[in-house]
Write an enzyme that holds these catalytic residues in place. Structure first.
Site, PDB file in Angstrom:
ATOM      1  N   TYR A   1     -14.702   3.387   7.680  1.00 12.99           N
ATOM      2  CA  TYR A   1     -13.648   2.461   7.267  1.00 12.99           C
ATOM      3  C   TYR A   1     -12.702   3.120   6.269  1.00 12.99           C
ATOM      4  O   TYR A   1     -13.024   4.137   5.661  1.00 12.99           O
ATOM      5  CB  TYR A   1     -14.233   1.175   6.687  1.00 12.99           C
ATOM      6  CG  TYR A   1     -14.822   1.313   5.303  1.00 12.99           C
ATOM      7  CD1 TYR A   1     -14.056   1.004   4.174  1.00 12.99           C
ATOM      8  CD2 TYR A   1     -16.124   1.732   5.110  1.00 12.99           C
ATOM      9  CE1 TYR A   1     -14.592   1.124   2.888  1.00 12.99           C
ATOM     10  CE2 TYR A   1     -16.663   1.855   3.845  1.00 12.99           C
ATOM     11  CZ  TYR A   1     -15.888   1.543   2.738  1.00 12.99           C
ATOM     12  OH  TYR A   1     -16.417   1.660   1.472  1.00 12.99           O
ATOM     13  N   CYS A   2     -11.520   2.511   6.142  1.00 11.73           N
ATOM     14  CA  CYS A   2     -10.523   2.935   5.152  1.00 11.73           C
ATOM     15  C   CYS A   2      -9.904   1.658   4.578  1.00 11.73           C
ATOM     16  O   CYS A   2     -10.534   0.601   4.631  1.00 11.73           O
ATOM     17  CB  CYS A   2      -9.469   3.854   5.783  1.00 11.73           C
ATOM     18  SG  CYS A   2      -8.443   3.054   7.027  1.00 11.73           S
ATOM     19  N   ALA A   3      -8.704   1.737   4.064  1.00  6.82           N
ATOM     20  CA  ALA A   3      -8.064   0.567   3.458  1.00  6.82           C
ATOM     21  C   ALA A   3      -7.561  -0.425   4.509  1.00  6.82           C
ATOM     22  O   ALA A   3      -7.841  -1.623   4.422  1.00  6.82           O
ATOM     23  CB  ALA A   3      -6.923   0.997   2.548  1.00  6.82           C
TER      24      ALA A   3
ATOM     25  N   GLY B   1      -7.257   0.524   8.168  1.00  5.92           N
ATOM     26  CA  GLY B   1      -7.722   0.828   9.518  1.00  5.92           C
ATOM     27  C   GLY B   1      -7.062   2.014  10.195  1.00  5.92           C
ATOM     28  O   GLY B   1      -7.581   2.515  11.193  1.00  5.92           O
TER      29      GLY B   1
ATOM     30  N   LEU C   1     -10.713  -2.181   4.864  1.00  2.00           N
ATOM     31  CA  LEU C   1     -11.222  -2.944   3.726  1.00  2.00           C
ATOM     32  C   LEU C   1     -10.348  -4.164   3.441  1.00  2.00           C
ATOM     33  O   LEU C   1     -10.837  -5.172   2.935  1.00  2.00           O
ATOM     34  CB  LEU C   1     -11.338  -2.042   2.490  1.00  2.00           C
ATOM     35  CG  LEU C   1     -12.309  -2.484   1.414  1.00  2.00           C
ATOM     36  CD1 LEU C   1     -13.719  -2.683   1.969  1.00  2.00           C
ATOM     37  CD2 LEU C   1     -12.342  -1.501   0.271  1.00  2.00           C
TER      38      LEU C   1
END
Length: 120
Positions: free
Chosen positions: A81-83, A85, A110
């Site tokens: 995951y990241c901030a 996508g 996130l």
């Protein structure tokens, strides 16, 4: 000839590496129900300091990401995951190209996780 085409199709489908983009709730359940899975946060260290998922390993998505993942087992499912996508989608594609068999990406990152009111 038909049997040959069916056989080729079956082999191609079984050889394909798994990459799945999951919404937050499904990502959470799948991760929790996958023994020994790796949870990979590909955000920057500054972003991680603002909050991260429990037990996540930080491996920043950058130009050297493909080299960094060499330290991970390709046999263990990876949840990434990241901030928002975008970076995790690119990271998931690299993982797939490197031969990882199971890769799950948090759809919406996130931001979507927080919107779903899931705990950090």
């Amino acid at each position: 000839m038909k049997k040959f085409l069916v056989l080729i199709t079956l082999v191609a489908c079984t050889e394909r590496k798994m990459e799945t983009s999951l919404p937050p709730e499904e990502f959470d359940v799948k991760y929790k129900n996958t023994p020994n899975a790796i949870l990979l946060d590909v955000r920057t260290e500054a972003e991680v300091k603002e909050g991260a998922l429990p037990h996540a390993q930080n491996m920043v998505y950058d130009d050297s990401f493909g080299d960094k993942v060499g330290s991970l087992s390709k046999e263990i499912p990876v949840f990434v995951y990241c901030a928002a996508g975008k970076r995790s989608a690119k990271a998931a594609e690299i993982l797939k190209e490197k031969g990882f068999k199971e890769v799950y990406q948090l759809k919406g990152g996130l931001d979507a996780w927080k919107e779903a009111k899931l705990p950090l």
